[in-house]
Design a protein around this motif. Structure first.
Motif, PDB file in Angstrom:
ATOM      1  N   ASN C  31       0.672  -1.236   0.263  1.00 19.91           N
ATOM      2  CA  ASN C  31       0.040  -0.072  -0.298  1.00 19.91           C
ATOM      3  C   ASN C  31       1.085   1.520   0.317  1.00 19.91           C
ATOM      4  O   ASN C  31       2.401   1.200   0.661  1.00 19.91           O
ATOM      5  N   SER C  32       0.353   1.913  -0.516  1.00 18.81           N
ATOM      6  CA  SER C  32       1.843   3.450  -0.637  1.00 18.81           C
ATOM      7  C   SER C  32       1.090   4.102   0.541  1.00 18.81           C
ATOM      8  O   SER C  32       2.429   4.947   0.227  1.00 18.81           O
ATOM      9  N   LEU C  33       0.518   3.957   1.428  1.00 24.25           N
ATOM     10  CA  LEU C  33       0.335   4.737   2.505  1.00 24.25           C
ATOM     11  C   LEU C  33       1.773   3.946   3.496  1.00 24.25           C
ATOM     12  O   LEU C  33       2.274   4.711   4.120  1.00 24.25           O
ATOM     13  N   PHE C  34       1.789   3.301   2.808  1.00 23.54           N
ATOM     14  CA  PHE C  34       3.309   2.335   3.796  1.00 23.54           C
ATOM     15  C   PHE C  34       4.671   2.574   3.347  1.00 23.54           C
ATOM     16  O   PHE C  34       6.041   2.509   3.244  1.00 23.54           O
ATOM     17  N   LEU C  35       4.400   2.265   1.564  1.00 25.05           N
ATOM     18  CA  LEU C  35       6.195   2.786   1.189  1.00 25.05           C
ATOM     19  C   LEU C  35       5.312   3.325  -0.136  1.00 25.05           C
ATOM     20  O   LEU C  35       5.549   3.198  -1.417  1.00 25.05           O
ATOM     21  N   SER C 221       3.437   9.365   3.978  1.00 19.84           N
ATOM     22  CA  SER C 221       4.498   8.504   4.174  1.00 19.84           C
ATOM     23  C   SER C 221       5.430   9.055   3.315  1.00 19.84           C
ATOM     24  O   SER C 221       6.376   9.022   3.010  1.00 19.84           O
TER      25      SER C 221
END
Lengths: 343, 246, 255
Positions: C31-35, C221
């Motif tokens: 997920n782009s929230l994570f990376l 992030s």
């Protein structure tokens, strides 16, 4: 859009680590009772603490509850995104608006309180602030990212005060007390015990909440649940809400007894707990289902607009990248459990 | 000892004389009674021993893992210049990063439990252990290695009997720095989603404006960190008994 | 393999790392929230460069942080070195000061943040003092060890030649201890940077550390990654500057 499509997918790392737990849970999936429920909460003076300390939550969800103490709503968002929490208890409406906008996989299932005057502007009596223009050149502190911050920014916007005219400082609640005692700040937008502390130390209330509530800057504390948990254990979600309803009933019928339990759980005296409890407007489960708040199942109430407005404000603040339309916030409100809990 | 007593006296005098409000900076006597209270009754469902143990456990686990991976990695980079060229920049980049900057990312990746906390501390100790070990190997006298080689030592023997003993003193110096850095990060590790530990106690007490408990926590954290440093110094003396004689 | 030069290895590992990052994001593994992927990273970086972050331009955030680091590190390193020299020269003073230095060195800065606000307020002072207190013990211990490692014979020879204590300190002890003092200074820079966020949390509204903290609160992030990259680069830059200074000064000191 892309972000939202990806939300259902668990990140590989978390999935890898959660594998053991998932296998463990899988065995009980058919019984539709979770083995353990992980709840992010705050130590505070609210009826939620009654249901927590008397184990009503645990009895209602028929599982062991892992209580994880949090220090901000943002932290609950992080915890749910990381797959480390199932419920967020009494999380502020600003972080919930951010979470829904960012597509965190949770839904809003109930309210704890309408914050109202419980979070309010406190001004130093000596600073002689009586009207909005008196704030020009003054320093106001608030914990950024909180519901208080949202309210304060709303107050400045409504009164056409720009951030170049007023200095807004990011201080945590306890730092506000320290800065206040030193005389570094002229005003603060915060909650108790910090609010009570500075009020007692040469401060007085500058009322903003009525004006702000009327203008749509409503703030509330909410209950959210991760979607994957709710899908698997709908009965536990209903049970969780009814346990809170029972605690609220106790508070309404016997405020003194409630205050004693809450005070003990939060580590404050019964008198302090009673005073703090009185500041909040704890909306009854029945009223939460009205169009004024969350609305009946399938018909999102006014609160969807509040969340939408809060999210758009956060986009302006560059705190989140983008906000979806109103319908997305309506969809994130799910009151079927609430309706069931009321029977 | 005398200096510590003098400082305590000065602290009490300053607060009693009213230079700083005692509500914000409690005098030593108030801190002592808070300490006695926590010692007997614990703090919010945890005993003092549990909090101390949790913090010590996290710090030692993070430091231990960082050392376990960092020292061999640094030795390898010290011996093999190609490895240093390939990986050195990553370690150098990691070194000045504030632990708080990747705390949220670690929680997203590893969850709310102990894993993210220990990973945070490991990431603090690791680059320091690597840099120190690498520099230690580089500092080994070239003549010694050449002499050992000319006496017919295999590369393995050169490493075990010349390079490693000669670099151990500097590695230990690096480890003492890594330990201090790891310990000073332990409160950051307990900032999010903790329900025990001395750092959690300090942070939680500050939410309730219990400044006496904050001071108890600070003193205990400082003393614990000091004790760990002393322990490492003692180990240093036991293991590297040849320090300063080479 | 012979034709591979050292920098080829650096370039190869960097390329590999980048390719891995690009692949993870391209296949949507995380997920782009994570990376956040490289594309999002670049666009967010450009956005910050063009529009700044919450009232300050990106160069302003960087400049303010550099100034705080320079002030905190500068004062802390100088004071720490002086203290360490004194501790190394006079065992009585060492016995007096060592407990405080050893207590302070591993003490988590976040634990005494509120106290700094009480004593120094919410302005720049408390931020710089926090960085000062971080650099001080590291520099002091390095200088003390540097002095202790000065060969006794050198001091004895100087004394035999009639040098007074001040002359011995200036012309024998200080130059001999300089390499270790510099090692300590470089260490202190790294640790001061690592403390930057803690310092800028205090009533923050600017600085790269505050930017990272504020963005992290909302799981942004992409901004966190940009900030982390900038702090890493700033750290590398300052380390390089110190190493150049070290080569220059230690050379001048006649070593």
């Amino acid at each position: 859009m892309r972000t939202r499509n990806q939300i259902g997918r668990r990140p590989i790392i978390a999935a890898g680590l959660g594998l053991g737990a998932a296998i463990g849970l899988g065995r009980y999936a058919r019984a539709a009772t979770p083995t353990e429920v992980r709840v992010g909460y705050f130590v505070e003076t609210k009826p939620t603490m009654i249901a927590k300390s008397l184990d009503w939550f645990a009895d209602a969800v028929k599982a062991k509850i892992i209580w994880r103490e949090m220090s901000s709503g943002a932290e609950i968002n992080t915890g749910i995104a990381a797959g480390g929490l199932d419920f967020g208890l009494a999380i502020g409406s600003s972080p919930v608006a951010a979470g829904i906008a960012q597509g965190l996989g949770y839904e809003l299932i109930g309210m704890v309180d309408n914050i109202g005057p419980a979070e309010e502007m406190t001004v130093r009596t000596a600073a002689n602030i009586t009207k909005p223009s008196d704030f020009i050149g003054k320093k106001i502190a608030t914990p950024f990212g909180s519901t208080s911050h949202f309210r304060l920014m709303g107050f400045l916007a409504l009164n056409h005060l720009s951030q170049s005219q007023v200095t807004v400082l990011d201080l945590s609640a306890e730092q506000i007390v320290a800065a206040w005692k030193r005389g570094d700040i002229d005003a603060a937008y915060v909650w108790s015990p910090a609010k009570a502390e500075i009020l007692a130390d040469g401060g007085n209330v500058y009322e903003t909440y009525k004006e702000l509530d009327a203008a749509g800057y409503v703030i509330a504390d909410l209950i959210v649940v991760s979607k994957s948990f709710a899908r698997r254990y709908p009965d536990a979600v209903t049970g969780f809400l009814s346990a809170y309803g029972k605690a609220l009933d106790l508070y309404v019928s016997d405020p003194d007894k409630a205050a004693a339990i809450v005070g003990k759980a939060a580590g404050v005296s019964t008198a302090v707990a009673k005073a703090n409890l009185a500041e909040y407007d704890f909306v009854s489960l029945k009223d939460q289902l009205s169009a004024e708040w969350l609305g009946p199942p399938g018909q999102p109430g006014k609160f969807a607009e509040v969340l939408h407005g809060a999210a758009e404000f956060l986009v302006q603040q560059k705190s989140i990248r983008s906000a979806p339309d109103l319908a997305a916030f309506g969809k994130a409100i799910n009151t079927t459990y609430l309706a069931k809990a009321l029977g | 000892m005398l200096s510590v007593l003098l400082a305590l006296g000065a602290w009490q005098a300053i607060v009693v004389a009213g230079f700083v409000p005692s509500a914000l900076v409690p005098p030593p006597t108030a801190v002592w009674s808070a300490f006695v209270d926590i010692l007997h009754n614990g703090y919010r469902d945890t005993t003092l021993a549990e909090d101390l143990g949790a913090t010590l456990g996290r710090a030692l686990a993070g430091f231990g893992l960082g050392t376990l991976f960092g020292v061999p990695f640094g030795l390898w980079m010290g011996i093999d210049r190609r490895a240093a060229a390939a990986l050195g920049w990553i370690v150098q980049f990691m070194r000045p990063l504030p632990p708080l900057s990747f705390l949220v990312l670690l929680i997203l990746w590893l969850g709310l439990g102990e894993a993210s906390k220990i990973a945070l501390l490991t990431m603090t100790a690791f680059p320091i252990a690597v840099s120190a070990s690498q520099a230690a190997v580089r500092g080994v006298s070239v003549q010694w290695i050449a002499a050992a080689r000319s006496l017919g030592a295999t590369p393995r023997q050169v490493f075990c009997h010349v390079v490693l003993p000669a670099s151990l003193p500097m590695i230990f110096t690096g480890l003492s720095i890594a330990l201090a850095a790891t310990f000073s990060t332990v409160v950051a590790a307990e900032l999010l989603a903790a329900d025990d530990g001395l750092g959690w106690m300090v942070l939680s007490a500050s939410k309730f404006l219990r400044n006496d408990i904050i001071m108890v926590g600070i003193v205990l954290l400082g003393l614990t960190g000091m004790a760990l440093s002393r322990l490492l110094m003692f180990l240093d003396g036991q293991v590297v008994h040849w320090r300063g004689r080479a | 393999m012979k034709s591979w030069r050292l920098w080829h290895f650096t370039a190869a590992s960097a390329t590999l790392l980048f390719a891995l990052w690009a692949a993870i994001s391209a296949f949507g593994l995380v997920n782009s929230l994570f990376l956040p992927g490289p594309g999002l990273f670049v666009s967010s970086f450009a956005d910050l460069l063009l529009n700044g972050y919450k009232g300050y331009s990106l160069p302003e955030h960087v400049g303010i942080s550099l100034l705080r680091v320079a002030l905190g590190f500068g004062t802390g390193a100088v004071a720490g070195t002086l203290l360490g020299l004194g501790m190394g020269m006079a065992p009585v003073f060492d016995a007096f000061a060592a407990p405080f230095i050893e207590f302070l060195r591993p003490l988590p800065q976040l634990a005494y943040l509120v106290l700094l606000i009480v004593w120094f307020g919410i302005g720049e002072t408390s931020k710089v003092v926090l960085l000062f207190l971080t650099a001080l013990p590291v520099a002091a211990i390095a200088a003390r060890d540097g002095v202790r490692n000065v060969p006794r014979e050198r001091i004895q020879v100087a004394r035999a030649l009639g040098a007074n204590p001040v002359q011995i300190l200036l012309h024998v002890v200080f130059p001999s201890a300089l390499p270790e003092i510099f090692i300590g200074a470089r260490l202190a820079v790294g640790i001061v940077y690592a403390t930057l966020i803690a310092a800028e949390i205090i009533a923050g509204s600017n600085g790269i550390g505050w930017l990272i903290f504020d963005a992290g609160r909302f799981l942004r992030s992409d901004y966190v990654f940009v900030g982390v990259l900038l702090i890493g680069l700033m750290g590398l830059g300052l380390d390089l500057a110190l190493r150049t200074l070290e080569r220059w000064i230690v050379h001048w000191a006649g070593r």
